[in-house]
Design a protein around this motif. Structure first.
Motif, PDB file in Angstrom:
ATOM      1  N   VAL A   1       0.865  -1.175   0.000  1.00  0.00           N
ATOM      2  CA  VAL A   1       0.000   0.000   0.000  1.00  0.00           C
ATOM      3  C   VAL A   1       0.901   1.223   0.000  1.00  0.00           C
ATOM      4  N   CYS A   2       0.753   2.026  -1.028  1.00  0.00           N
ATOM      5  CA  CYS A   2       1.559   3.240  -1.155  1.00  0.00           C
ATOM      6  C   CYS A   2       0.681   4.445  -0.861  1.00  0.00           C
ATOM      7  N   HIS A   3       1.133   5.272   0.058  1.00  0.00           N
ATOM      8  CA  HIS A   3       0.417   6.503   0.374  1.00  0.00           C
ATOM      9  C   HIS A   3       0.985   7.613  -0.511  1.00  0.00           C
ATOM     10  N   VAL A   4       0.114   8.233  -1.263  1.00  0.00           N
ATOM     11  CA  VAL A   4       0.515   9.273  -2.199  1.00  0.00           C
ATOM     12  C   VAL A   4       0.042  10.612  -1.646  1.00  0.00           C
ATOM     13  N   GLU A   5       0.745  11.683  -2.000  1.00  0.00           N
ATOM     14  CA  GLU A   5       0.349  13.012  -1.523  1.00  0.00           C
ATOM     15  C   GLU A   5      -1.138  13.250  -1.758  1.00  0.00           C
ATOM     16  N   GLY A   6      -1.757  13.949  -0.811  1.00  0.00           N
ATOM     17  CA  GLY A   6      -3.175  14.239  -0.939  1.00  0.00           C
ATOM     18  C   GLY A   6      -4.029  13.119  -0.364  1.00  0.00           C
ATOM     19  N   ASP A   7      -3.471  12.289   0.505  1.00  0.00           N
ATOM     20  CA  ASP A   7      -4.177  11.184   1.165  1.00  0.00           C
ATOM     21  C   ASP A   7      -4.657  10.092   0.229  1.00  0.00           C
ATOM     22  N   ALA A   8      -4.177  10.058  -0.983  1.00  0.00           N
ATOM     23  CA  ALA A   8      -4.545   8.976  -1.897  1.00  0.00           C
ATOM     24  C   ALA A   8      -3.715   7.744  -1.540  1.00  0.00           C
ATOM     25  N   LYS A   9      -4.282   6.572  -1.792  1.00  0.00           N
ATOM     26  CA  LYS A   9      -3.576   5.319  -1.531  1.00  0.00           C
ATOM     27  C   LYS A   9      -3.580   4.487  -2.805  1.00  0.00           C
ATOM     28  N   LEU A  10      -2.477   3.803  -3.027  1.00  0.00           N
ATOM     29  CA  LEU A  10      -2.335   2.948  -4.193  1.00  0.00           C
ATOM     30  C   LEU A  10      -2.024   1.543  -3.703  1.00  0.00           C
ATOM     31  N   LEU A  11      -2.858   0.570  -4.055  1.00  0.00           N
ATOM     32  CA  LEU A  11      -2.653  -0.817  -3.674  1.00  0.00           C
ATOM     33  C   LEU A  11      -2.001  -1.552  -4.840  1.00  0.00           C
ATOM     34  N   VAL A  12      -0.862  -2.188  -4.569  1.00  0.00           N
ATOM     35  CA  VAL A  12      -0.134  -2.914  -5.613  1.00  0.00           C
ATOM     36  C   VAL A  12      -0.020  -4.380  -5.185  1.00  0.00           C
ATOM     37  N   PRO A  13      -0.867  -5.249  -5.747  1.00  0.00           N
ATOM     38  CA  PRO A  13      -0.804  -6.670  -5.379  1.00  0.00           C
ATOM     39  C   PRO A  13       0.086  -7.458  -6.338  1.00  0.00           C
ATOM     40  N   THR A  14       0.648  -8.541  -5.843  1.00  0.00           N
ATOM     41  CA  THR A  14       1.389  -9.472  -6.678  1.00  0.00           C
ATOM     42  C   THR A  14       1.325 -10.855  -6.041  1.00  0.00           C
ATOM     43  N   VAL A  15       1.692 -11.856  -6.783  1.00  0.00           N
ATOM     44  CA  VAL A  15       1.692 -13.231  -6.291  1.00  0.00           C
ATOM     45  C   VAL A  15       3.094 -13.795  -6.470  1.00  0.00           C
ATOM     46  N   ILE A  16       3.606 -14.407  -5.404  1.00  0.00           N
ATOM     47  CA  ILE A  16       4.896 -15.085  -5.479  1.00  0.00           C
ATOM     48  C   ILE A  16       4.602 -16.583  -5.512  1.00  0.00           C
ATOM     49  N   HIS A  17       5.050 -17.250  -6.566  1.00  0.00           N
ATOM     50  CA  HIS A  17       4.846 -18.689  -6.690  1.00  0.00           C
ATOM     51  C   HIS A  17       5.999 -19.417  -6.020  1.00  0.00           C
ATOM     52  N   LEU A  18       5.652 -20.319  -5.113  1.00  0.00           N
ATOM     53  CA  LEU A  18       6.661 -21.067  -4.378  1.00  0.00           C
ATOM     54  C   LEU A  18       7.149 -22.241  -5.224  1.00  0.00           C
ATOM     55  N   LYS A  19       8.440 -22.422  -5.236  1.00  0.00           N
ATOM     56  CA  LYS A  19       9.016 -23.547  -5.976  1.00  0.00           C
ATOM     57  C   LYS A  19       9.066 -24.767  -5.063  1.00  0.00           C
ATOM     58  N   ASN A  20       8.703 -25.894  -5.606  1.00  0.00           N
ATOM     59  CA  ASN A  20       8.830 -27.139  -4.863  1.00  0.00           C
ATOM     60  C   ASN A  20      10.262 -27.627  -4.974  1.00  0.00           C
ATOM     61  N   PRO A  21      10.849 -28.034  -3.852  1.00  0.00           N
ATOM     62  CA  PRO A  21      12.205 -28.579  -3.936  1.00  0.00           C
ATOM     63  C   PRO A  21      12.173 -29.900  -4.691  1.00  0.00           C
ATOM     64  N   PRO A  22      13.278 -30.246  -5.328  1.00  0.00           N
ATOM     65  CA  PRO A  22      13.287 -31.473  -6.120  1.00  0.00           C
ATOM     66  C   PRO A  22      13.170 -32.726  -5.246  1.00  0.00           C
ATOM     67  N   VAL A  23      12.452 -33.686  -5.754  1.00  0.00           N
ATOM     68  CA  VAL A  23      12.340 -35.007  -5.146  1.00  0.00           C
ATOM     69  C   VAL A  23      12.870 -35.989  -6.192  1.00  0.00           C
ATOM     70  N   THR A  24      13.831 -36.796  -5.804  1.00  0.00           N
ATOM     71  CA  THR A  24      14.420 -37.771  -6.713  1.00  0.00           C
ATOM     72  C   THR A  24      13.933 -39.167  -6.330  1.00  0.00           C
TER      73      THR A  24
END
Length: 121
Positions: A48-71
């Protein structure tokens, strides 16, 4: 969808017009491990970014988790209705001790149902 707060980090950054800055942060596994299940392979993050003038900007993202290798190494040819031997190797990718681990084996018509094994560290 329920989201759990795993980290709250406040940082004051000033950006000029068209300026870009990186804000690195680290989230340890112990902060989110209780929310990771066998079906969840991502972490939602929102800034959440607060911008001058009390405006707010929401920036969402998704981090995909890597599965460790299984042999999986099979020692002999596997034949239907005959016992077979295999070796499963997994490396713990986190710095915390993994406890109460289970290995679930499902075979396409090689075994009836599934096989659940407790794995001791």
């Amino acid at each position: 969808r329920v989201m759990h707060e795993i980290l709250k980090h406040t940082l004051s950054v000033t950006l000029g017009p068209t300026e870009e800055k990186e804000v690195p942060f680290r989230v340890s596994y112990e902060k989110y491990d209780q929310y990771v299940s066998s079906g969840l392979h991502h972490v939602d993050i929102a800034a959440v970014c607060h911008v001058e003038g009390d405006a707010k900007l929401l920036v969402p993202t998704v981090i995909h988790l890597k599965n460790p290798p299984v042999t999986i190494r099979v020692f002999d040819p596997i034949v239907v209705n005959k016992p077979g031997k295999a070796n499963v190797t997994f490396t713990n990718p986190v710095s915390e001790l993994l406890k109460d681990c289970e290995l679930h084996v499902v075979g396409a018509t090689l075994i009836n149902g599934h096989l659940d094994l407790k794995v001791n560290p």
